[in-house]
Design a protein around this motif. Structure first.
Motif, mmCIF file in Angstrom:
data_model
loop_
_atom_site.group_PDB
_atom_site.id
_atom_site.type_symbol
_atom_site.label_atom_id
_atom_site.label_comp_id
_atom_site.label_asym_id
_atom_site.label_seq_id
_atom_site.Cartn_x
_atom_site.Cartn_y
_atom_site.Cartn_z
ATOM 1 N N LEU A 91 -11.745 -2.117 10.318
ATOM 2 C CA LEU A 91 -10.525 -2.043 9.499
ATOM 3 C C LEU A 91 -10.873 -2.927 8.300
ATOM 4 C CD1 LEU A 91 -7.710 -1.299 9.217
ATOM 5 C CD2 LEU A 91 -7.095 -3.345 10.286
ATOM 6 N N LEU A 92 -10.813 -2.317 7.178
ATOM 7 C CA LEU A 92 -10.851 -2.841 6.004
ATOM 8 C C LEU A 92 -9.790 -2.936 4.965
ATOM 9 C CD1 LEU A 92 -14.214 -1.123 4.973
ATOM 10 C CD2 LEU A 92 -14.017 -3.287 5.560
ATOM 11 N N ILE A 93 -8.833 -4.005 4.826
ATOM 12 C CA ILE A 93 -7.780 -4.427 4.021
ATOM 13 C C ILE A 93 -8.450 -5.056 2.654
ATOM 14 C CG2 ILE A 93 -5.561 -5.225 3.683
ATOM 15 C CD1 ILE A 93 -5.369 -4.846 6.922
ATOM 16 N N ILE A 115 16.372 -13.768 9.419
ATOM 17 C CA ILE A 115 16.823 -13.557 8.063
ATOM 18 C C ILE A 115 15.782 -14.342 7.354
ATOM 19 C CG2 ILE A 115 18.496 -14.409 6.378
ATOM 20 C CD1 ILE A 115 20.367 -13.458 8.307
ATOM 21 N N PHE A 116 15.324 -15.694 7.605
ATOM 22 C CA PHE A 116 14.414 -16.405 6.978
ATOM 23 C C PHE A 116 13.091 -16.062 6.983
ATOM 24 C CE2 PHE A 116 17.489 -20.272 7.211
ATOM 25 C CZ PHE A 116 17.784 -19.969 5.769
ATOM 26 N N ASN A 117 12.811 -15.435 8.041
ATOM 27 C CA ASN A 117 11.367 -14.747 8.440
ATOM 28 C C ASN A 117 11.072 -13.449 7.397
ATOM 29 O OD1 ASN A 117 8.919 -14.564 9.352
ATOM 30 N ND2 ASN A 117 9.510 -13.319 11.242
ATOM 31 N N PHE A 118 12.196 -12.718 7.280
ATOM 32 C CA PHE A 118 12.434 -11.651 6.386
ATOM 33 C C PHE A 118 12.008 -11.941 4.959
ATOM 34 C CE2 PHE A 118 14.483 -8.143 4.035
ATOM 35 C CZ PHE A 118 13.468 -7.142 4.216
ATOM 36 N N VAL A 119 13.050 -12.880 4.477
ATOM 37 C CA VAL A 119 13.049 -13.494 3.226
ATOM 38 C C VAL A 119 11.565 -14.022 2.790
ATOM 39 C CG1 VAL A 119 14.141 -14.806 1.618
ATOM 40 C CG2 VAL A 119 15.464 -13.675 3.051
ATOM 41 N N GLY A 120 11.008 -14.738 3.833
ATOM 42 C CA GLY A 120 9.944 -15.662 3.575
ATOM 43 C C GLY A 120 8.613 -14.977 3.449
ATOM 44 N N VAL A 121 8.482 -13.679 3.847
ATOM 45 C CA VAL A 121 7.383 -12.749 3.982
ATOM 46 C C VAL A 121 7.199 -11.860 2.798
ATOM 47 C CG1 VAL A 121 5.959 -11.347 5.208
ATOM 48 C CG2 VAL A 121 7.128 -13.015 6.512
ATOM 49 N N THR A 122 6.104 -12.026 2.044
ATOM 50 C CA THR A 122 6.099 -11.160 0.831
ATOM 51 C C THR A 122 4.961 -10.032 1.425
ATOM 52 O OG1 THR A 122 4.007 -12.456 0.122
ATOM 53 C CG2 THR A 122 5.903 -13.077 -0.843
ATOM 54 N N PRO A 123 5.408 -8.904 0.990
ATOM 55 C CA PRO A 123 4.660 -7.576 1.080
ATOM 56 C C PRO A 123 3.611 -7.545 0.539
ATOM 57 C CG PRO A 123 6.507 -7.046 -0.123
ATOM 58 C CD PRO A 123 6.707 -8.530 0.182
ATOM 59 N N ARG A 124 2.670 -7.273 1.568
ATOM 60 C CA ARG A 124 1.158 -7.030 0.857
ATOM 61 C C ARG A 124 0.871 -5.450 0.118
ATOM 62 N NH1 ARG A 124 -3.026 -9.997 4.800
ATOM 63 N NH2 ARG A 124 -1.990 -12.114 4.848
ATOM 64 N N VAL A 125 0.120 -5.602 -0.884
ATOM 65 C CA VAL A 125 -0.008 -4.457 -1.659
ATOM 66 C C VAL A 125 -1.663 -4.282 -1.615
ATOM 67 C CG1 VAL A 125 0.472 -2.952 -3.617
ATOM 68 C CG2 VAL A 125 2.119 -4.557 -2.922
ATOM 69 N N GLY A 126 -1.937 -3.151 -1.339
ATOM 70 C CA GLY A 126 -3.426 -2.884 -1.257
ATOM 71 C C GLY A 126 -3.895 -1.713 -0.503
ATOM 72 N N GLU A 127 -5.160 -1.448 -0.413
ATOM 73 C CA GLU A 127 -5.738 -0.459 0.330
ATOM 74 C C GLU A 127 -6.179 -0.870 1.918
ATOM 75 O OE1 GLU A 127 -8.589 1.747 -1.416
ATOM 76 O OE2 GLU A 127 -7.753 2.050 -3.203
ATOM 77 N N ALA A 128 -5.888 0.006 2.481
ATOM 78 C CA ALA A 128 -6.509 -0.242 3.917
ATOM 79 C C ALA A 128 -7.182 1.079 4.452
ATOM 80 C CB ALA A 128 -5.277 -0.302 5.009
ATOM 81 N N ASN A 129 -8.387 0.752 4.938
ATOM 82 C CA ASN A 129 -9.378 1.681 5.040
ATOM 83 C C ASN A 129 -10.167 1.605 6.566
ATOM 84 O OD1 ASN A 129 -9.153 3.159 2.694
ATOM 85 N ND2 ASN A 129 -10.763 1.793 2.073
ATOM 86 N N VAL A 130 -10.199 2.456 7.594
ATOM 87 C CA VAL A 130 -10.721 2.436 8.648
ATOM 88 C C VAL A 130 -12.220 3.346 8.599
ATOM 89 C CG1 VAL A 130 -10.690 3.165 11.021
ATOM 90 C CG2 VAL A 130 -8.566 2.364 9.946
ATOM 91 N N THR A 131 -13.344 2.407 8.839
ATOM 92 C CA THR A 131 -14.580 3.070 8.934
ATOM 93 C C THR A 131 -14.883 3.027 10.155
ATOM 94 O OG1 THR A 131 -15.601 0.795 8.446
ATOM 95 C CG2 THR A 131 -15.120 2.244 6.639
#
Length: 112
Positions: free
Chosen positions: A89-91, A43-59
């Motif tokens: 992998l580019l994030i 529960i604490f691990n789920f609450v403490g991790v913020t989701p990342r928003v962005g692009e992920a590309n594989v070249t």
């Protein structure tokens, strides 16, 4: 039974001389505490991790044929490495880790 009596139940069972029952109750308490602790951790691990928003590309790129120095134990030798594919992998514009898609693990190939 009140909470202090419930928490001290394994000790009361041991004091009354029933060792096997005390061991079983103690194992049950340890199992319940580990499940409770793991649940709280998740529960604490789920609450403490913020989701990342962005692009992920594989070249995909090709590593050309080349010679490189590799060691086999104490021997250092020059080996011929054939071309192979590398996935990058580019994030969010940052290169994370090159992923090698070569089927051979050490990339040692005999000279053609």
């Amino acid at each position: 039974m009140h909470l202090p009596g419930l928490l001290l139940l394994p000790f009361h069972v041991f004091e009354s001389g029933r060792i096997a029952a005390g061991i079983i109750v103690s194992i049950a308490y340890v199992a319940m505490l580990s499940v409770f602790g793991a649940t709280i951790y998740e529960i604490f691990n789920f609450v403490g991790v913020t989701p990342r928003v962005g692009e992920a590309n594989v070249t995909k790129r090709i590593a050309p044929v080349h010679w490189e120095w590799q060691s086999r134990g104490r021997a250092i030798m020059r080996v011929y490495v054939q071309d192979y594919e590398v996935l990058d992998l580019l994030i969010n514009g940052r290169k994370i880790y090159p992923v090698d898609t070569n089927p051979s693990k050490d990339r040692l190939n005999p000279r053609p």
